[in-house]
Every structure is written in C-alpha cells, then in structure tokens.
Design an enzyme around this catalytic site. Structure first.
Site, PDB file in Angstrom:
ATOM      1  CD  GLU A   1      -2.640   1.241   2.606  1.00  0.00           C
ATOM      2  OE1 GLU A   1      -2.952   2.334   3.130  1.00  0.00           O
ATOM      3  OE2 GLU A   1      -3.009   0.137   3.074  1.00  0.00           O
TER       4      GLU A   1
ATOM      5  CD  GLU B   1      -3.623   7.101   5.267  1.00  0.00           C
ATOM      6  OE1 GLU B   1      -4.625   6.400   5.514  1.00  0.00           O
ATOM      7  OE2 GLU B   1      -2.470   6.845   5.694  1.00  0.00           O
TER       8      GLU B   1
END
Length: 562
Positions: free
Chosen positions: A448, A453
């Site tokens: 990932e 974020e």
C-alpha cells in the site's frame, strides 16, 4: 440671441488676431467623408474543387475609396488592423474548417471622417495542432489549464532581434536582454500575480486572464504615451480581461522557420488571442510563436508592434504549476503524461476511469461510513471531482471510495493529485494505491502506498506512508512521515508520488518530505491501482462530532507520468 452674437464676435476677433500675425494666409481644408468604397478579395487556392480556398486560410484584400487616406480592417474573428494607408493587406484566417466572416472595412478621410462597408467571406482553413491544444488546455471539451509566469527561473522574460540572428543563433534566446533574475522585485507586480486560463470548447479554444495586471515595458510605453516598465490595470489596458478566442496557424516568422531552441527547431505553430488579448506583457500584439510546449512548460516569442520602431522580439516562459518563492523546482524523473482525469464533464465520474468500493463493515479500520456510488456522495461538478461524506440522519454516514482497479494500473511513475481536503473533525480523506494483486494475495502482502492521508483531529498535517508484509513476523510493516500543510481545506494543494525501482518519494506542493528505498524484497515493483476516498471515524478519523452534517474532498485532477 444677443449672447450668441457676442460669441461670434469674440471668436471672429480671436481668429483675426491669430491670422493677422502670419506672413501668409492659410485656409482650413474641406472635411469630406470617403465615398465609393470598393473591396476586392482573393482567397488563396480558390478553384472549382476548392470553392473556399486551399486550406491555408490566406485572403488578399485590396480596398479603394474616394477621398480616403487610410483604411481600418475588422476581420470578424476578433482581430483587426488599425491603419493601412495603401488599402492592400493579406490576412490569414485560422479557425479550423469552413467558416464565414463578416469583414468590416472603414475608410478614413481628412479630419477623422469615416465611411464603412462590409463583406462576407467564407474561408477554409485546414491547419490544426492537436498536441498544442492538448498541452495548452486539454483534448476534451471543457478541459482547461491555468498558466503562470515561470518567475522562479531567471530570464522568464527576455528580448532579442526580430528578423536576423546575426549568424550566432540569437533566435534561440534573449540576446539583447537576458531578462530579470528569478523572483525579481521590479517585475513581481505581474510575474507573481498573473493567471491565464486556456479552455477547450466545442468551437475551439478560449483564453482569459483571470488575475493580475499588465506590464508595459519602456520600449512600448513611450509609443503609447505613458511611463514604462511598470504595471497598469484595465483602465489603461482595456483589452486585458474577458473571455477571448484562440486560433492556431503555421508560423511564418524567420525565427520559427530557421531558429532553434536547445538545439531543437521551433514548433512552427502560432496562436493568436482575439480582441486584443495578451499574456501579461503588453507590447501591442496578440500573436505568439510557440518555441517549445509541453504539459507543464510553454516558451513563446512575441514580436512587439513594429510601429514602435524598436524591432524587439520578446521571449516569455510560462508554467502550469504555480511557482512558490523559496521552493526549488523539482527535477522529476518521469515527465511523459500517460493517464489523466481532469474532471471536466459534469455528472457521475467517468466509468472508463473509475469504479467503486461499496458497502459498510468498517473496512478493517473501524470506519463508520457506508460507501455508495450515488451522485450525492461522488460527482463531477465545475471542473472537480467532489467526494462528499454525509450524515444519513439515522446515526450513520455515507461517502464514496473511487478506484481505478480493473481499469488502469501501472508500475513506476509519478502521480500528481491536486486536491482540497475536508475541514471537519472525524473525516479521514486519503489519496492512495494498492497492489493490483490484492484480490489474490490480500493486504498487506499486496503493498500500500499512501500519498496523502489526513487525520480527523489534525487538519494541518499530511501523512505519507508505505505498508507491506514483514516476512519475519508475518505482520504489517510500515514507514511513514508527516509534513505541515496550511489551508489544506480552503486551498488546493499538490500531492505527488515519484515511484521508481530504487526509491519511493512523496511531495507536498513539490517539496519532498518522504523517501524510502525500494528493493526486490518489497512489493513495490509490480502494478498498482489508484484510490480516492473520504472515510469517517476509524483509526485515523477518530471521534465524529454529533453536529457533523457533511464535508467534501475536492479533486481538480489526477495525472500519471512515466
């Protein structure tokens, strides 16, 4: 009537006194308006097989009139020429395909007297430069791009000769004046404020200056009777603002046909901005010779209005990424645009680029939202993808998670996402990627890459993180870094990943804040797909306030370079 009589007497007295001190007598000439205007036109290449011309778009005009001393031409395409004493002029109409123009010809006589006539012309122009259109604005109707002065580079403006390179390649650079240094204070009034928007439309392309003033150099300012080397607003330069048309044509200048830049020939395409439009630097012309054009850099050459007599050609450099003072330009490894979505068609997201994750269940992080494919959660509007997380009125939340899985995947490259993030506590926006083998090997074996974020509690920080399987412990391994970001919810910022076989780097507004060495032992050497979402609550979203109703992540574009 008595008062009027006195005026006549005074006026006569003044005239008598004035002429009485002259040795010779003079009389005012008669002011006679031009008459009998005759306009002759010759469209190049017209024959039985080509009734509208051969596609070059050239038209020769010859105008005569009694008592005329000059002529003005308005060509009906947003361009005009003010003074043609001979009445003979050649115009190139460059709007692609067959188009009809109403050309207005004004004959000018003594004392400013005028007479006007018009002719309708139907002309065929075959020239097009589709790659230039793509670079300037985008290939699809509604695509648009904003360009800025490359003020972070020295010589973003320079000056050189018009008609000769003196045998030493002076068409390739500003040989007469190399231009200002980067971030020059005496040019900052325009160089740090101008914004120019090109938009692809059904009828071609438009141009609009949306911010900043005009700068008028001394070489041209004296010609129009104002002080030079300073900025002026629209009260002085009245053609600066407004939406204008852009047309393209083959270059005809000696520089374009014989010159080179970085040992490469000119592009040999010009574009013209209608209605007196120009790109910030005002020198009385609207035609730009394209020297070099890529997705993020434009170098053009514009010839100052020859009526000034200076014989100056100006070189301009623009960029599609707004420079930020103090930030050094990044030399990215991948610069060939291979995939993009500019979100310029209103409605649901493009099904050729995006599909959805749907449902609830926490998504492995204790998240509170249910993902849907409803337009109230994901839509394209006004040039942006808008992902909206909403309270559903029943104690739950809905949102959207878009992905390119099954539609687009790639190994190595540069990903750019320009986005504005939600401001509400409890929202967890993310721009990220998963390995395409996720359905077969699962997470974290697939790998990932989190480009961006943001936690629900801290809206002034951006996180970059990589996850993978640690073989020794058979558990999730990760490495992350953070960086501060101001105005993340009120302004767009650029979130970038540069991914090679040697390293993975993450940038915010072209400033690197993350790097991890890549190796064959890691899962980051195979295809990944893109994901965009806003989660609610969970491990990074945290507590959701009871007063939450909705908030959005707005994405201007997603681009992949290789």
């Amino acid at each position: 009537m008595k008062k009027m009589k006195n005026i006549y007497i005074v006026l006569f007295s003044v005239m008598t006194a004035f002429f009485g001190c002259q040795e010779k007598e003079y009389e005012f000439g008669d002011i006679i308006a031009p008459s009998n205007i005759v306009v002759s036109t010759d469209i190049m290449g017209v024959d039985d097989n080509n009734p509208y011309g051969d596609g070059t778009g050239f038209v020769d005009f010859k105008v005569t009139a009694e008592n005329a001393i000059s002529y003005k031409f308005n060509y009906g395409d947003g361009t005009e020429i003010e003074s043609v004493p001979s009445g003979v002029v050649t115009k190139r109409f460059s709007l692609t395909d067959i188009n009809t123009y109403t050309v207005i010809v004004t004959a000018i006589g003594t004392g400013g007297s005028t007479s006007t006539t018009s002719v309708d012309l139907t002309v065929y122009s075959a020239f097009e430069d589709l790659e230039a259109v793509k670079f300037l604005a985008g290939s699809e109707i509604g695509d648009r791009k904003t360009w800025y002065w490359q003020a972070n580079e020295s010589g973003f403006i320079s000056m050189g000769p018009v008609t000769d390179d003196y045998g030493n390649g002076e068409f390739a650079y500003g040989a007469w004046w190399p231009g200002p240094d980067a971030w020059a204070e005496d040019r900052s009034c325009f160089s740090e404020n101008n914004e120019f928007v090109f938009t692809t439309t059904q009828d071609g392309m438009t141009f609009e200056q949306t911010a900043g003033p005009a700068f008028i150099p001394g070489t041209y300012a004296g010609y129009i009777g104002i002080d030079g080397d300073q900025c002026y607003d629209e009260t002085v330069v009245t053609t600066m603002y407004g939406v204008k048309n852009v047309t393209f044509a083959p270059s005809s200048s000696k520089a374009a046909l014989e010159g080179s830049f970085d040992d490469e020939p000119y592009r040999q395409t010009t574009f013209e901005i209608s209605d007196g439009g120009f790109m910030g630097w005002y020198v009385g012309t609207s035609t730009y010779d394209i020297i070099s054009l890529t997705d993020d850099e434009m170098i053009v050459r514009v010839i100052e209005d020859p009526a000034t007599g200076t014989g100056a050609a100006w070189y301009h450099r623009f960029t599609s990424t707004k420079p930020v003072e103090g930030v050094v330009s990044v030399d990215y490894e991948y610069n060939n645009l291979v995939w993009e979505d500019d979100f310029n068609t209103d409605g649901a997201p493009d099904v050729a680029n995006w599909t959805y994750d749907l449902g609830a269940g926490g998504w492995g992080n204790g998240e509170s939202q249910t993902y849907t494919d409803a337009t109230e959660n994901a839509k394209v509007e006004n040039g942006s993808l808008i992902i909206t997380a909403k309270a559903d009125g029943n104690g739950g939340y809905t949102s959207a998670r878009l992905k390119s899985q099954g539609l687009y995947k790639f190994t190595y490259g540069r990903v750019e996402v320009r986005a504005k993030l939600p401001a509400s506590q409890g929202t967890w926006p993310a721009i990220w990627m998963l390995g395409s083998n996720f359905p077969t090997v699962g997470w974290p074996t697939c790998g990932e890459i989190d480009i961006m974020e943001q936690t629900g509690a801290d809206k002034n920080t951006s996180l970059g993180t990589l996850h993978w399987l640690d073989a020794a412990s058979s558990s999730n391994a990760s490495y992350g870094e953070t960086t501060s970001v101001a105005n993340a919810s009120s302004e767009f910022h650029l979130y970038t990943l540069e991914w090679t076989d040697a390293a993975i780097k993450i940038y915010l507004d072209d400033v690197q804040f993350y790097e991890m060495t890549n190796s064959s032992d890691l899962p980051f050497n195979t295809d990944f797909f893109l994901i965009l979402n806003v989660a609610m609550g969970g491990t990074l979203g945290g507590e959701i306030p009871d007063i939450f109703t909705e908030d959005t992540m707005e994405i201007d574009y997603v681009k992949v370079y290789q």
